[in-house]
Design a protein around this motif. Structure first.
Motif, mmCIF file in Angstrom:
data_model
loop_
_atom_site.group_PDB
_atom_site.id
_atom_site.type_symbol
_atom_site.label_atom_id
_atom_site.label_comp_id
_atom_site.label_asym_id
_atom_site.label_seq_id
_atom_site.Cartn_x
_atom_site.Cartn_y
_atom_site.Cartn_z
ATOM 1 N N ASP A 152 -1.269 40.412 -14.906
ATOM 2 C CA ASP A 152 -0.435 40.183 -16.082
ATOM 3 C C ASP A 152 0.331 38.874 -15.968
ATOM 4 N N LEU A 153 0.750 38.537 -14.754
ATOM 5 C CA LEU A 153 1.485 37.298 -14.522
ATOM 6 C C LEU A 153 0.542 36.115 -14.367
ATOM 7 N N GLY A 154 -0.499 36.289 -13.561
ATOM 8 C CA GLY A 154 -1.416 35.185 -13.279
ATOM 9 C C GLY A 154 -2.130 34.680 -14.510
ATOM 10 N N VAL A 155 -2.696 35.576 -15.305
ATOM 11 C CA VAL A 155 -3.433 35.172 -16.497
ATOM 12 C C VAL A 155 -2.499 34.539 -17.527
ATOM 13 N N LYS A 156 -1.333 35.140 -17.725
ATOM 14 C CA LYS A 156 -0.381 34.600 -18.697
ATOM 15 C C LYS A 156 0.089 33.208 -18.292
ATOM 16 N N LEU A 157 0.363 33.012 -17.008
ATOM 17 C CA LEU A 157 0.800 31.709 -16.515
ATOM 18 C C LEU A 157 -0.293 30.661 -16.705
ATOM 19 N N ALA A 158 -1.507 31.012 -16.348
ATOM 20 C CA ALA A 158 -2.618 30.069 -16.457
ATOM 21 C C ALA A 158 -2.889 29.701 -17.917
ATOM 22 N N GLN A 159 -2.834 30.683 -18.815
ATOM 23 C CA GLN A 159 -3.054 30.405 -20.228
ATOM 24 C C GLN A 159 -1.964 29.488 -20.792
ATOM 25 N N TYR A 160 -0.743 29.728 -20.369
ATOM 26 C CA TYR A 160 0.370 28.893 -20.831
ATOM 27 C C TYR A 160 0.191 27.446 -20.389
ATOM 28 N N LEU A 161 -0.154 27.246 -19.123
ATOM 29 C CA LEU A 161 -0.323 25.893 -18.601
ATOM 30 C C LEU A 161 -1.510 25.191 -19.257
ATOM 31 N N SER A 162 -2.577 25.934 -19.533
ATOM 32 C CA SER A 162 -3.758 25.348 -20.148
ATOM 33 C C SER A 162 -3.431 24.784 -21.525
ATOM 34 N N VAL A 163 -2.759 25.567 -22.344
ATOM 35 C CA VAL A 163 -2.426 25.130 -23.698
ATOM 36 C C VAL A 163 -1.326 24.068 -23.676
ATOM 37 N N LYS A 164 -0.334 24.243 -22.824
ATOM 38 C CA LYS A 164 0.785 23.300 -22.756
ATOM 39 C C LYS A 164 0.317 21.893 -22.401
ATOM 40 N N ASN A 165 -0.667 21.815 -21.507
ATOM 41 C CA ASN A 165 -1.154 20.517 -21.073
ATOM 42 C C ASN A 165 -2.302 19.999 -21.930
ATOM 43 N N LYS A 166 -2.554 20.685 -23.045
ATOM 44 C CA LYS A 166 -3.590 20.272 -24.000
ATOM 45 C C LYS A 166 -4.954 20.140 -23.335
ATOM 46 N N LEU A 167 -5.197 21.006 -22.365
ATOM 47 C CA LEU A 167 -6.475 20.944 -21.680
ATOM 48 C C LEU A 167 -7.614 21.419 -22.565
ATOM 49 N N ILE A 168 -7.286 22.142 -23.638
ATOM 50 C CA ILE A 168 -8.357 22.600 -24.530
ATOM 51 C C ILE A 168 -9.053 21.414 -25.175
ATOM 52 N N SER A 169 -8.306 20.411 -25.583
ATOM 53 C CA SER A 169 -8.921 19.236 -26.199
ATOM 54 C C SER A 169 -7.861 18.150 -26.324
ATOM 55 N N GLY A 170 -7.727 17.368 -25.271
ATOM 56 C CA GLY A 170 -6.744 16.301 -25.273
ATOM 57 C C GLY A 170 -7.210 15.120 -26.106
ATOM 58 N N GLU A 171 -6.348 14.135 -26.250
ATOM 59 C CA GLU A 171 -6.681 12.973 -27.077
ATOM 60 C C GLU A 171 -7.926 12.248 -26.580
ATOM 61 N N ALA A 172 -8.112 12.223 -25.255
ATOM 62 C CA ALA A 172 -9.268 11.516 -24.696
ATOM 63 C C ALA A 172 -10.587 12.178 -25.070
ATOM 64 N N ASP A 173 -10.517 13.455 -25.447
ATOM 65 C CA ASP A 173 -11.736 14.189 -25.764
ATOM 66 C C ASP A 173 -12.235 13.936 -27.180
ATOM 67 N N VAL A 174 -11.454 13.292 -28.004
ATOM 68 C CA VAL A 174 -11.845 13.125 -29.400
ATOM 69 C C VAL A 174 -12.047 11.656 -29.768
ATOM 70 N N LYS A 175 -12.120 10.800 -28.772
ATOM 71 C CA LYS A 175 -12.338 9.381 -29.022
ATOM 72 C C LYS A 175 -13.601 8.921 -28.296
ATOM 73 N N PHE A 176 -14.498 8.289 -29.046
ATOM 74 C CA PHE A 176 -15.680 7.712 -28.433
ATOM 75 C C PHE A 176 -15.267 6.435 -27.718
ATOM 76 N N LEU A 177 -15.598 6.324 -26.447
ATOM 77 C CA LEU A 177 -15.130 5.216 -25.625
ATOM 78 C C LEU A 177 -16.073 4.022 -25.623
ATOM 79 N N GLY A 178 -17.235 4.165 -26.283
ATOM 80 C CA GLY A 178 -18.242 3.112 -26.243
ATOM 81 C C GLY A 178 -19.215 3.373 -25.102
ATOM 82 N N GLU A 179 -20.462 3.007 -25.305
ATOM 83 C CA GLU A 179 -21.499 3.325 -24.315
ATOM 84 C C GLU A 179 -21.179 2.762 -22.938
ATOM 85 N N ASP A 180 -20.523 1.603 -22.899
ATOM 86 C CA ASP A 180 -20.228 0.976 -21.613
ATOM 87 C C ASP A 180 -19.085 1.651 -20.883
#
Length: 250
Positions: free
Chosen positions: A156-184
């Protein structure tokens, strides 16, 4: 029933984020897609981050996702080959899928051969140049001692803590995940090109970047990123001759 000849690929569903309630419509959409592909699927590859967080205690797994797990069990029981590659959000997956669903779990990229086409398949995190901070962090989290320590937290503690940190740190889809960086600058493109220096691959198929894209990395080689099931709802399909990225519209 149609002849089962197609190979399907999907990645980055992040079920459970940002909340179970908001995730549920996406789960329903994914289950509907699974129900559609079962008529002609020879195999299904899930390339990681199916869940926004997953940890297997010895006798407990995270609550929820029953419709997704049930549909995967149905497809597997019908004879469809399914492979699961762990991502950076479900890297603590152990043998639950293997024992309960008869679905092999892969902890690193792997080669496959389909109709004389060579595939190199994985989630994609930690590959290629750069991102040294994440690579160091991944070594810590995949260390058996780290898993042992976390297991001592009550679920109950471990899963809740991990879920909170995942969403708080925008690990689901951060800004870097939605920008094409160019082939190079796309590090999985660079990684694919480097792999081609030692062996030919027809397709490099990855997730993790959340952006659907197909990029030529050699004369007869392509890098594919599958996108996600958060904003794009895209998946890959190989019909024995060609690979295509498709948006699922329910």
């Amino acid at each position: 029933m149609e002849k089962r000849t197609k190979i399907y690929f999907a990645s980055d569903q992040h079920f459970g984020a940002p909340t179970a309630e908001k995730s549920f419509p996406r789960e329903q959409k994914f289950v509907a897609w699974l129900d559609e592909i079962k008529k002609d699927a020879q195999a299904l590859f899930l390339l990681g981050d199916l869940f926004d967080f997953w940890f297997e205690y010895k006798t407990v797994v995270p609550r929820g996702f029953i419709r997704v797990l049930g549909k995967l069990a149905e497809l597997r029981d019908s004879g469809i080959e399914i492979h699961f590659f762990i991502g950076n959000h479900d890297l603590w997956m152990d043998d639950y899928f293997e024992k309960e669903l008869n679905i092999p779990v892969h902890h690193r990229p792997k080669e496959f051969l389909f109709n004389n086409k060579v595939f190199f398949i994985g989630h994609g995190d930690g590959l290629g140049p750069g991102d040294k901070g994440y690579k160091r962090m991944k070594k810590v989290f995949t260390n058996p001692f780290s898993k042992w320590l976390f297991r001592w937290l009550h679920p109950d503690l471990g899963v809740k803590l991990a879920q909170y940190l995942s969403v708080k740190n925008k690990l689901i889809s951060g800004e870097a995940d939605v920008k094409f960086l160019g082939e190079d600058n796309e590090w999985l493109v660079l990684y694919s090109k480097r792999k081609l220096e030692t062996k030919h691959y027809d397709y490099f198929v990855f997730g993790h970047r959340h952006l659907p894209m197909i990029i030529k990395v050699g004369e007869n080689s392509s890098y594919i990123n599958l996108g996600d099931w958060i904003g794009y709802f895209t998946y890959g399909v190989f019909d024995g001759e060609a690979f295509e990225l498709v948006e699922y519209k329910q």
